[in-house]
Structures are given as C-alpha cells and as structure tokens.
Design a protein around this motif. Structure first.
Motif, mmCIF file in Angstrom:
data_model
loop_
_atom_site.group_PDB
_atom_site.id
_atom_site.type_symbol
_atom_site.label_atom_id
_atom_site.label_comp_id
_atom_site.label_asym_id
_atom_site.label_seq_id
_atom_site.Cartn_x
_atom_site.Cartn_y
_atom_site.Cartn_z
ATOM 1 N N VAL A 199 5.835 3.311 12.358
ATOM 2 C CA VAL A 199 7.162 2.749 12.635
ATOM 3 C C VAL A 199 7.022 1.458 13.434
ATOM 4 N N MET A 200 6.130 1.436 14.419
ATOM 5 C CA MET A 200 5.874 0.205 15.162
ATOM 6 C C MET A 200 5.553 -0.937 14.203
ATOM 7 N N LEU A 201 4.661 -0.664 13.251
ATOM 8 C CA LEU A 201 4.235 -1.695 12.303
ATOM 9 C C LEU A 201 5.396 -2.158 11.423
ATOM 10 N N GLY A 243 8.169 -3.838 13.431
ATOM 11 C CA GLY A 243 7.772 -5.006 14.208
ATOM 12 C C GLY A 243 7.884 -4.818 15.705
ATOM 13 N N GLU A 244 7.701 -3.578 16.191
ATOM 14 C CA GLU A 244 7.788 -3.296 17.625
ATOM 15 C C GLU A 244 6.387 -3.274 18.229
ATOM 16 N N ASP A 245 6.258 -3.761 19.481
ATOM 17 C CA ASP A 245 4.924 -3.882 20.066
ATOM 18 C C ASP A 245 4.582 -2.764 21.041
ATOM 19 N N LYS A 248 15.509 2.938 10.857
ATOM 20 C CA LYS A 248 14.353 2.617 10.018
ATOM 21 C C LYS A 248 13.315 3.735 10.096
ATOM 22 N N ARG A 249 13.141 4.298 11.291
ATOM 23 C CA ARG A 249 12.191 5.411 11.436
ATOM 24 C C ARG A 249 12.571 6.569 10.511
#
Length: 514
Positions: free
Chosen positions: A493-495, A498-500, A198-199
């Motif tokens: 990419v976090m957003l 969905g990574e915290d 995805k990145r």
C-alpha cells in the motif's frame, strides 16, 4: 541546560498552558450550549436520520432544469451565521457541500436552535438542491436536525493572504498527533481517506486474482502454542484455563503448509501477524501480509505469478503500471529483473561472498565498515551486508534469488547450486516486498534445519526458529512439491499510494505512550 533552552522551554510551557485554557473555555461553552438545547427539547444525540443522498452525488446529479429533493447528513465544517439567513458547509464520507438555511423557511424556533450549533456538530438536512448566484451547487434547507453535539472543538485550518498568496495556518499537521488521533485526522484531512480506500481496493483486487486461480481463502490460528514460519521474536501471552503459554503468530506459513499436506492445491490467507521488534518507517509490530501456497509449483513459477499480480493490482487501483514513490517513477510492468544475492553483493559492494567461511564474511563486513554482533552467523552476516549496501539501491522491482541455506531453513535446497536454496525476495523502492520459496518438503532435511536453528538460539540468536514437532509430523505424511509466497500488504500500500511511512497506511499504528 543553557539559558536559551530554558527560555524556550518556558515559552513552550506557557503556550501549552494557554492552549489548554482556551480548550477548556471552548468545551465549557459547548457544554452550556448542549444544556440550552436540552432545555429547548432538542435531543443532542438522537437515534437515526433517513439519509438518501451524499454530497458527491448531489453535485454530480444536479440539473438546472429540475429541482431535486435531497436528504443529506454530515459534520459542520464551516459556518457563516448572519441575520435571517446563513450558510454552512457539511462534510460526509463523499466530500463537502454548502447548505443555505433561512429563518422564514425553517421557522424561528428551529433557526434559533441552529444558531446554537458549532463547527464539528453533525446534522441532518432535508431540502432541495440549487445553484447559488456564484454558481456553487448547494442544498436549500427546508428542515434540519442535530444528530450529534460535538463537545470538543475540531482543529480548523485558517487561510490568510500574504503577498497576494493564500497561506494556510493552524492546520492539523503534526504527524504524531495525527497518528494518535486518527479520527481527527480523517475529519480535517479528508484526503487521508483516499489512502485507506486505496488499501481496501488493493486487497480486494488481490483477493479476486487469487480466487480466479481457484485458490481457497482460509483462516489459521493467531494464538499458537509454537510460533514459526519466520525469523522473529514473538509476543507471548498466557491461557488461564489451559495454564499454558501461547504466542501471537509471527507468520502463518506452517499452518498453511499443513493444509497443502491435507490435500488442498492452493490456499491463501490475509493475516494479521505480530513481531516483537523495533518500530520505524517500514516496521510496525502488528502488520498485515498475505501468504499463498500452491501445490506442484516452484519459485520460478511463483516469480511469474507475482509479476502478473502486482502489475494487474497497480493498474486496477491507479490506472497505470507506474507509481511515484519517494521521488522515483517505478514501473511494475513485467518482467522484473532477476539477480542472485551473491551477484547483487558483487555488483554493489565489489566483493564475492561465494563459498566464504564465517570468518571471511566477518572480515568482509568489517572492511565494508559494518559493526556486527559477534554472536551472529554466516547467514546473518550476508543479510547485514545485503541490507546495508544493496537493498536500498534496488528501486525498480528486482527478484533477489538463491540464498544461502542458513538464511532460509524452510526453503528447498537448490536443484543445481550447492549450499543454496530456491528462494527469492522481491525488492521494490529499496525495501523487501515479497518473500517466496520452493518449499522444503523432505521431513528429514527439515528436521535437521530446525535443529540447526535451535543451536543458533543457544548461541544467542533470539530470532532463530524453534522445532515444531507437529509440523514435522505433517511433513512425514507427505507434502507435494509446493511454492509459497508472502507479500507485505502495508508495504505494498505504501508503494501504490506513494506514502513514505508505514504509519500512513495503518489506521492506528503503534506509538510510544503519550
């Protein structure tokens, strides 16, 4: 240390020793198997294999009425060795597929060699696709080849049934260990790959968007004689041949502006930047951002461009302009809310910072419960108040605009508000995602701003900017009106994934020594 803590430490040490002994035993056994394979004339590390299919495509293209010849390679992830026939699963970059191997078909010698293989070994298989009696699409092996002998066992999650439910144990789930050994994490937790795929899609979509606008992708120096373009501490190094100190860039802003001076109308760069700062969920000392500079535009125009870019990118990678992030549904549908930094502090802290002196701001912060370094200036105090009480509460995309001039020495003075500059930060999910200015192009005012930064450094602010004479010289040749933008790729990419934690979107994040 209490007796209980001492006992716990002893148990931990014993478990560690037992695990190390078990690992040594397994590695010893694998070494013996490798020696046996070599005696059998089998190369444990051959040079190549003709791969013509992958696991996903074999399953997708399977037809009951046609026998397809396949050639696939992957890592053995599970094996059920039986008498004259066995099943094993291999995993390639697309997924897993089951393989059926029969002694009478591959030959007794080859089957004996197969029985020396372990979970973790990489093999190539030729054969044909078929469906088992249980309906699983598989590969019927007619030949196989060892491609890489795994000398170290990979963690294998096991399942057992507890009260009628499947429970997984011995999974490779320790976060720090997964970050340190990302190669193992990718093997045993293949869903991790999805985030990094995805990145790549996010960066590709952004690059395509900028190219469609006619902007030129460029490269600027990473090793710089003078660092600038942001408020941060640099990493330093030394160039032996020139006998000079150099810095890893903290931003690429000043070089990209030089290119606008040189006559380009729009330039952008996906850049690795380095800041000698702390490490937490949102910060890594080495990070990626894209910076864009467009001539003849201002920060109002840039807000609209950012809305278009982020909404389009989100739809391209997720199929929707909404994302789930930290338990919240966040909409990236344009338009985004706009709020000045003064109004945001008034809304969430019920105090008005407009026109206040440094002493008054310091008292405000104290009343709000903030403990501040006595050396920081007015701009830093406002930044501390905003960062502590406002930023974490801005979940939906919000443009925070019109910052005090002291906080933004590279931004153009506001056209109608004294003491402010034309700057915005986009806050999403409680964290800054973008930063943008109507860029300052008056060389005299820019010199005054940088000299004031130098005075702040003398006061003890080691993140204040330094005077860059060559950049000032470039501005003296004339830079057109310009809008600039920086977007943190890791945070984006976090957003969208969905990574915290930023460590979940960087392949090899920085960690303390083992």
């Amino acid at each position: 240390m209490t007796d209980e803590q001492h006992a716990q430490n002893q148990v931990h040490d014993q478990e560690q020793a037992a695990a190390a002994e078990a690992l040594n035993d397994q590695m010893k056994r694998r070494k013996e198997e490798r020696d046996l394979l070599e005696k059998e004339g089998v190369l444990p590390y051959p040079y190549s294999f003709d791969v013509r299919n992958n696991a996903c495509d074999i399953k997708k293209e399977f037809r009951d009425d046609a026998e397809e010849q396949v050639s696939v390679a992957g890592r053995i992830m599970a094996v059920r060795k039986m008498g004259k026939a066995s099943f094993f699963n291999i995993q390639d970059s697309s997924g897993r597929i089951q393989v059926y191997i029969k002694r009478d078909e591959v030959g007794a010698d080859a089957y004996r060699i197969f029985k020396l293989l372990d979970i973790g070994d990489i093999v190539g298989v030729e054969g044909y696709s078929f469906k088992t009696r249980t309906g699983e699409i598989s590969v019927h092996a007619t030949s196989f080849m060892l491609l890489s002998k795994s000398m170290r066992p990979i963690p294998v999650a096991k399942e057992k049934e507890v009260d009628g439910k499947k429970v997984t144990y011995d999974a490779f789930s320790d976060k720090e260990l997964r970050y340190r050994q990302r190669y193992v994490d990718l093997i045993v937790n293949p869903e991790v790959r999805d985030t990094f795929i995805k990145r790549t899609k996010i960066v590709a979509e952004m690059r395509s968007f900028f190219a469609e606008q006619g902007y030129l992708e460029v490269e600027t120096p990473i090793l710089q004689p003078i660092y600038g373009g942001a408020a941060a501490r640099p990493f330093t190094t030394h160039h032996n041949a020139l006998d000079m100190q150099l810095y890893l860039r903290i931003a690429n802003e000043l070089y990209l502006k030089r290119l606008i001076v040189g006559g380009f109308d729009g330039v952008f760069e996906f850049a690795k930047d380095f800041r000698n700062e702390g490490i937490d969920r949102f910060h890594n000392p080495e990070f990626t951002q894209v910076e864009l500079y467009v001539a003849y535009k201002d920060y109002y125009w840039m807000m609209e461009l950012v809305e278009q870019l982020l909404q389009r990118t989100c739809i391209a990678v997720n199929g929707t302009d909404e994302v789930e992030f930290l338990g919240h549904t966040i909409s990236l549908a344009a338009p985004f809310r706009r709020l000045t930094i003064a109004d945001s502090i008034k809304e969430y802290c019920h105090v008005d910072i407009t026109g206040k002196s440094e002493a008054e701001l310091r008292n405000m912060a104290k009343d709000l419960g903030l403990s501040l370094d006595p050396k920081i200036s007015s701009g830093k105090i406002i930044d501390e108040i905003f960062g502590e009480f406002v930023e974490p509460r801005l979940l939906q995309p919000t443009f925070i605009t019109d910052y005090p001039v002291e906080m933004s020495p590279l931004a153009k003075q506001h056209r109608s508000k004294e003491g402010l500059v034309e700057r915005f930060e986009l806050i999403v999910g409680g964290k800054e995602l973008c930063n943008s200015f109507s860029e300052l192009n008056d060389p005299q005012i820019q010199r005054e701003r940088l000299e004031e930064q130098a005075r702040l450094r003398q006061r003890g602010d080691d993140e204040a900017m330094v005077v860059d004479e060559d950049f000032l010289r470039a501005l003296e040749y004339g830079m057109p009106p310009c809008a600039g933008l920086g977007i943190g790729i890791d945070r984006l990419v976090m957003l969208l994934a969905g990574e915290d934690s930023i460590r979940d979107v960087i392949f090899f994040p920085h960690l303390k020594p083992e």
